[in-house]
Write an enzyme that holds these catalytic residues in place. Structure first.
Site, PDB file in Angstrom:
ATOM      1  N   GLY A   1      36.566  52.361  31.468  1.00 55.49           N
ATOM      2  CA  GLY A   1      38.070  52.754  31.444  1.00 55.49           C
ATOM      3  C   GLY A   1      38.675  51.609  30.941  1.00 55.49           C
TER       4      GLY A   1
ATOM      5  CE  LYS B   1      36.832  43.355  33.096  1.00 52.63           C
ATOM      6  NZ  LYS B   1      36.744  43.709  34.240  1.00 52.63           N
TER       7      LYS B   1
ATOM      8  CG  ASP C   1      34.721  49.718  41.286  1.00 46.65           C
ATOM      9  OD1 ASP C   1      34.108  50.702  41.934  1.00 46.65           O
ATOM     10  OD2 ASP C   1      34.676  49.599  40.003  1.00 46.65           O
TER      11      ASP C   1
END
Length: 955
Positions: free
Chosen positions: A648, A666, A762
C-alpha cells in the site's frame, strides 16, 4: 545571446504556440484526432519518443494506426505508461481498438466519456492500475467484441448496461475488487443473461456476493467458459445451468455455495473441466456418467453425504480423457476399485483426508500416464506391493504406516509431494552462447532482450507439470500465431510451470525479437497485445483461458523531458527566432539546474530548510542522504527487474550502491506520501534503532517529491514466503524456533532497550525477513510509534494488518506494547501451522483454540500442524511452544507476557532441544544438530513415542 536569455518565458511560450499552430494547419491527421492525442500525451509520462510533430498518421507514431487520416487503433501495451486516461479520448470518434494493457503506471478512473467511442470493438486495459467503478456508459459501446479489464483495482458493481453489448465475445473482469450480485435483466434493466453471443464470462478473484441467478442461463447462450471462482457467492448451484449445452469449463470453486449439486449437471456433455472445490456443498456426489469429455475434476473440501467409492467410481469408467481426479476431504469411504487406476490418460489422483479403507491395488493395472497418487490420512490397511508403479505415492497417516516393516519396504509413509522436473524450452540443436548483461540466450542461441512475463491459465486439462509435450505444443502454437500476424518474433521460451493459490497454472514466457536484439515500441506493443488476447485463438487444447502479466514493464526507459524537448524543437523548426529563444531558455535552465544540484550536494538537507512546514533538518547519525540520481542509478531507473515487492505504501527495489553494497529501497507512491515532518520523524526514529534482529536503515532520499528509505538487503525474503514454500526454503522445527527467538529478541529490544522505547504496530510474517543464515530480522517500521507519543495521546487510530490486530486495540483504538505481543503470537501460530492468519474465512487463533487438547499427542493439533514439522509423533518443546503462543494471543492484555518474558520462554525451549540459545549462531548449531541426528531415533518430549528418520523427512 544575452538578449535571448533575458527574454521572459511567457514570450518564448507565445512564439512556440504560434509555430505549432502554423504547422498544425499543414498536418495530414484529422485535427480533432490530433488534439485528442495531444491531450492523452499531457496526461501520460513515458510516451514513445517518436510522438513528435503534428501528423501522427503521416509520421507513423508508435502504437498509432490510421485509416484515411483518422486514428483507428491505439496499441501501447507494456511500454511503461504512467498517468490516467483523459476524457478527451472520446474525440477519437473512429477508434476501433484501444489496448493499453500491462502498463501498471496507468491509474485512476475510466472516464464516462469513453462511452462516446461508438465504433470501438476492442477495449483492453488488463494489467493496469485503474480503479473506481466501471462506468455505466460502457454499455453504449455496442460494437464491442472484447472487454478485458482483468488485473486492475476496480470496485463497485458490474454495470447492468454490460448486458447491452450484444456483440461481446469476451467479458474478462478477473482479479479486481468488484462486489454486489451478478446482474441479470428484469424486464426494464439489462443484465448478463442477455449476452447470448458471449463465449467467455471471466469473473474470478473478485468480491461478488449473493446467489448465482437461475435466470442467468438460457438455451440460446453460447457460453463456453463460466469462471466465477474465488468470490463470496452463496446459495445453490441453479439447475438451469444445464440449459447452456456449450459449456466446456465451469469454475465455481472457493465460494460459499451450499446445497446439493444438481443431478442434471451430467447433461453438460461438452464439459471438459469442472471445479467445485472449497464450498459448502452437500448431498450425494454427482454421477458423472455422460460427461465423457471431462479431463479435470476437483470437488475437494465439501460436505457431501458419505459415499462409498465402490458405487461412485464405476461412473468414471467411461471417462477415457480424465487426467486429474481431486477429491480431498469429500467424505469418501470404502475400498478403491482397481479399475480407477486403469484410465488411460489418468495422471493425478488426490483423495487425501477421507475414510478410504481396505487394500490399495495400483500395481495390477494402471495407465502409463499416472504420476501421483495421494491417499494421505485415510484408513488403508494393505497395499499390493510390486514394481509396476514407480511414481509418487503418498500414504502417510494411514494404518498401514504404523507397521515399521511395511514402512521400510514401501517407503511411501513420509509426508511428500509430487516432484516435477522444472521445464525449460530446450535449445534448437545449437550451443548456448555467453550474452552481455541484460540479455539472455534464446532457444535459437541468439542473445537478445526478450519480452518477458507470466501466462496465467485459469484452467487446464492436465496436472503432470513435468510433461514436456504440453509446453512444446503451446510453444509451436504461439509461434504460429505470431507468424500469422506477421510479427517479428524469432522464438519463444517457456519455463517454470507452477500452480498458484487460485489453482491457476503460471508459466514464464520469454518472447525473442527477430533479426535484432530488442523489439521496437510498435512491435513490442503488438506482440504483447497478441499475448493478452490469446482467448481469441485456439492456441492449445491443453490450456484453458489465460491472461498475461508482464515482468519487464521497464523495457523502454523514456526521458519525458527530452521527449518534450524534441517536440518543441520540431514545432519551432519554421522560426529561427523561436529556435534561438528556445536554445537560450534551455541553456539558462540547465545552468540553473547545475547550480541547484551543486547547492544540493553541498547541503543535502536543503529540501527541508526551503520548506517552511518541514521544520529543522533531521537529527541523525550514521545514515546517508542519497540523491535521487544515486537511487535511480542503483535501481536501473526503477526497472521491473529490480522490483522485489509492492504494498500500500508503494514499491521495494533491490540495488547496489556505488560501494557494491546491496540495498533494498522502499519508494513511496504519490498517494501514500507522508508529510515532511512525519517522514523526518520516521528517519530520526530508525536511525536510533540498532540490533542484529532488526533490519538496519542505510539512508534515505527526500528529493524531487520523492520519499525513499534505503535498508540493508536481506536475501532470503520473508518468513511468509518460506512458510508457503514459494522461497524453496524448508523450515524444520529447530529453524522455526530460531526464527521465533530472533524476532522476539528484535521486538524486545524495541520495547525495552530502544531510546525511546518503540511499539512496532505491524508485526506479521511478511515483515520478518530471513538472511543467508536464516537469521530473522524484523522489518518495516512505517507504523512504529514511540511509547512516549502514546502516553501523550498522540496516536489512537487503528492501523495494522487484518488477522494480526489485537482485539482490544481494535475495540478501544488504544494500543500499547502488548498489542505487538498479540501480533507476534499470531506469527507463532503461523510457524506451527504454515497457514495464513485468515484462510478460507477461518481465523488461525480460533482454529488452534478449538482444536487444542494439551492431554493428547501433538497437543491435539495433528490436523492443522504444518506437515514439515512432522506427523504421527511429538516434537521436542511443542507443548511449551503452543502454550506460549496461546498466552500471547490471550484477549486480555494483562494476561499476555512481555516480549522479554517471551524471549526467556523460547530460550528454555531451545535448551530442551539441546541447543545453546546464547550461541553466536543458533542456525549453525541447528544444522549441526540435524546432521548429528541423521539416521538416529528422535525421541519426543513428554511421550515415549518415537520414529526412525529415513533421510527424506523434512527436518
Amino acid at each position: 545571446m544575452i538578449v535571448f536569455q533575458v527574454m521572459g518565458p511567457k514570450l518564448q511560450l507565445f512564439l512556440i504556440i504560434i509555430c505549432m499552430h502554423s504547422l498544425l494547419i499543414e498536418a495530414q491527421t484529422y485535427e480533432t484526432d490530433y488534439n485528442a492525442l495531444i491531450s492523452l500525451m499531457t496526461h501520460w509520462k513515458q510516451t514513445p519518443l517518436n510522438w513528435v510533430g503534428s501528423d501522427p498518421c503521416g509520421n507513423s507514431w508508435d502504437g498509432i494506426q490510421c485509416v484515411n487520416s483518422r486514428v483507428a487503433s491505439i496499441i501501447l501495451s507494456g511500454i511503461g505508461l504512467i498517468g490516467n486516461l483523459s476524457e478527451d479520448i472520446q474525440y477519437l470518434s473512429e477508434l476501433q481498438t484501444l489496448d493499453l494493457s500491462s502498463n501498471r503506471g496507468l491509474a485512476g478512473a475510466i472516464p464516462p466519456a469513453i462511452g462516446n467511442l461508438k465504433k470501438l470493438s476492442s477495449l483492453v486495459l488488463a494489467g493496469c492500475s485503474f480503479s473506481g467503478s466501471i462506468p455505466d456508459t460502457i454499455g453504449s459501446l455496442t460494437q464491442l467484441i472484447s472487454l478485458d479489464l482483468n488485473s486492475n483495482q476496480f470496485t463497485g458493481k458490474i454495470p447492468l448496461s454490460v448486458g447491452k453489448l450484444s456483440n461481446l465475445y469476451l467479458l474478462d473482469l478477473t482479479e479486481n475488487q468488484l462486489n454486489g450480485t451478478i446482474p441479470v435483466s428484469d424486464g426494464t434493466q439489462p443484465g448478463l443473461d442477455m449476452l447470448i453471443n458471449t463465449k467467455h464470462f471471466h469473473l474470478g478473484q473478485n468480491q461478488l456476493s449473493g446467489t448465482i441467478p437461475p435466470q442467468l442461463f438460457s438455451p440460446n447462450m453460447t457460453l463456453i467458459h463460466l469462471l466465477v471462482d474465488s468470490n463470496q457467492l452463496h446459495g445453490n448451484i441453479p439447475s438451469t445451468i444445464v440449459l447452456v449445452q456449450t459449456l466446456e469449463v465451469l469454475r465455481l470453486d472457493s465460494n460459499s455455495l451450499n446445497g446439493p449439486i444438481p443431478l442434471n449437471l451430467t447433461k453438460l456433455g461438452n464439459m471438459s473441466q469442472l471445479y467445485l472445490s472449497n464450498n459448502q456443498l452437500t448431498g450425494p456426489l454427482p454421477n458423472l456418467t455422460g460427461m465423457n469429455l471431462l479431463t479435470y475434476v476437483d470437488m475437494s473440501n465439501n460436505s457431501f453425504d458419505v459415499s462409498n467409492v465402490s458405487t461412485w467410481f464405476p461412473s468414471l469408467e467411461d471417462l477415457s480423457l480424465l487426467t486429474s481426479l481431486i477429491m480431498e476431504n469429500t467424505r469418501l469411504q470404502g475400498q478403491i476399485p482397481v479399475t480407477l487406476f486403469s484410465l488411460p490418460q489418468l495422471q493425478t489422483v488426490v483423495l487425501q483426508n477421507n475414510q478410504i479403507d481396505g487394500t490399495l491395488d495400483i500395481e495390477t493395472s494402471h495407465g502409463s500416464q499416472l504420476q501421483l497418487v495421494n491417499l494421505k490420512n485415510n484408513d488403508i490397511t494393505k497395499y499390493v506391493l510390486g514394481t509396476a508403479y514407480n511414481n509418487t505415492l503418498i500414504l502417510s497417516d494411514n494404518p498401514i504406516c504404523e507397521n515399521t516393516q511395511v514402512v521400510l519396504l514401501m517407503g511411501n509413509c513420509t509426508v511428500g509431494q509430487q516432484q516435477n522436473t522444472p521445464y525449460v524450452t530446450p535449445l534448437n540443436n545449437c550451443t548456448i552462447v555467453q550474452c552481455s548483461s541484460g540479455q539472455i540466450c534464446s532457444p535459437n542461441c541468439k542473445c537478445a532482450n526478450p519480452l518477458t512475463g507470466t501466462l496465467h491459465f485459469m484452467s487446464r486439462t492436465f496436472s503432470a507439470l513435468g510433461n514436456s509435450s504440453y509446453y512444446i505444443s503451446l510453444q509451436e502454437s504461439l509461434l504460429d500465431i505470431f507468424q500469422s500476424k506477421k510479427l517479428p518474433v524469432d522464438s519463444v521460451s517457456l519455463s517454470d510451470p507452477f500452480i498458484d493459490v487460485f489453482d491457476y497454472l503460471e508459466l514464464t514466457v520469454d518472447i525473442f525479437p527477430l533479426n535484432r536484439n530488442r523489439f521496437t515500441v510498435t512491435d513490442f506493443a503488438a506482440v504483447l497485445s497478441t499475448v493478452n488476447n490469446l482467448t481469441f485463438l485456439n492456441h492449445s487444447s491443453y490450456f484453458g483461458p489465460s491472461y498475461f502479466t508482464i515482468a519487464n514493464n521497464g523495457y523502454f526507459t523514456v526521458n519525458k523531458s527530452s521527449s518534450i524537448g524534441v517536440i518543441i524543437g520540431a514545432a519551432t523548426a519554421g522560426s529561427i527566432l523561436a529556435l534561438l529563444l528556445l536554445v537560450a531558455g534551455i541553456y539558462a535552465y540547465s545552468q540553473k539546474r547545475k547550480a541547484d544540484k551543486a547547492n544540493h550536494l553541498n547541503n543535502p538537507f536543503a529540501s527541508w530548510e526551503l520548506n517552511e512546514h518541514s521544520g529543522s533538518r533531521p537529527q541523525i547519525k550514521g545514515v546517508k542522504c542519497f540523491s535521487f540520481q544515486e537511487i535511480k542509478k542503483c535501481t536501473n531507473n526503477f526497472s521491473d527487474e529490480n522490483l522485489i515487492g509492492t504494498g500500500g505504501y508503494g514499491k521495494v527495489y533491490v540495488g547496489d550502491l556505488a560501494t557494491g553494497e546491496p540495498v533494498a529501497i522502499k519508494r513511496a507512491q504519490q498517494g501514500s506520501l507522508q508529510g515532511s515532518l512525519e517522514f523526518k520523524s520516521e528517519i530520526e526514529l530508525l536511525s536510533r534503532v540498532h540490533h542484529k534482529n532488526l533490519v538496519g536503515l542505510v539512508g534515505f532520499c527526500y528529493e524531487l517529491g520523492e520519499q525513499m528509505l534505503v535498508y540493508e538487503y536481506i536475501s532470503k525474503g520473508t518468513l511468509r514466503e518460506s512458510l508457503s514454500g514459494k522461497s524453496g526454503i524448508h523450515l524444520n522445527w529447530i529453524r522455526r524456533l530460531q526464527i521465533a527467538l530472533d524476532s522476539a529478541r528484535g521486538l524486545a529490544y524495541l520495547h525495552e532497550f530502544a531510546n525511546p522505547p518503540i511499539i512496532h504496530r505491524d508485526i506479521k510474517s511478511t515483515n520478518i525477513l530471513l538472511d543467508d543464515q536464516l537469521n530473522a530480522k524484523v522489518a518495516d517500521f512505517g507504523l512504529s510509534t514511540p511509547i512516549s507519543e502514546i502516553e501523550k495521546g498522540d496516536a489512537s487510530s487503528v492501523k495494522g494488518t487484518l488477522g494480526y490486530l489485537d482485539p482490544e486495540y481494535f475495540m478501544t483504538q488504544q494500543f500499547n506494547e502488548k498489542s505487538d505481543v498479540y501480533s507476534y503470537g499470531v506469527v507463532l501460530l503461523e510457524l506451527l501451522t504454515g497457514r495464513n492468519p485468515i484462510e478460507r474465512k477461518k481465523y488461525i487463533v480460533r482454529e488452534v483454540q478449538s482444536a487444542m487438547d494439551m492431554t493428547k499427542e501433538l497437543c491435539g493439533l495433528q490436523e492443522i500442524l504444518d506437515p514439515a514439522i512432522g506427523m504421527k509423533t511429538t516434537v521436542t518443546g511443542l507443548e511449551n511452544f503452543v502454550d506460549l503462543a496461546m498466552k500471547c494471543v490471550n484477549e486480555s492484555r494483562p494476561k499476555r507476557p512481555t516480549m522479554g518474558e517471551v524471549v526467556k520462554e523460547i530460550e528454555k525451549i531451545l535448551q530442551l532441544v539441546g541447543l545453546d540459545p546464547n550461541a553466536e549462531s543458533v542456525s549453525t548449531s541447528a544444522n549441526k544438530n540435524h546432521e548429528a541426528n541423521k539416521g538416529s531415533t528422535l525421541h519426543s518430549h513428554g511421550s515415549a513415542t518415537s520414529f526412525q528418520y529415513s533421510g527424506s523427512f523434512p527436518l
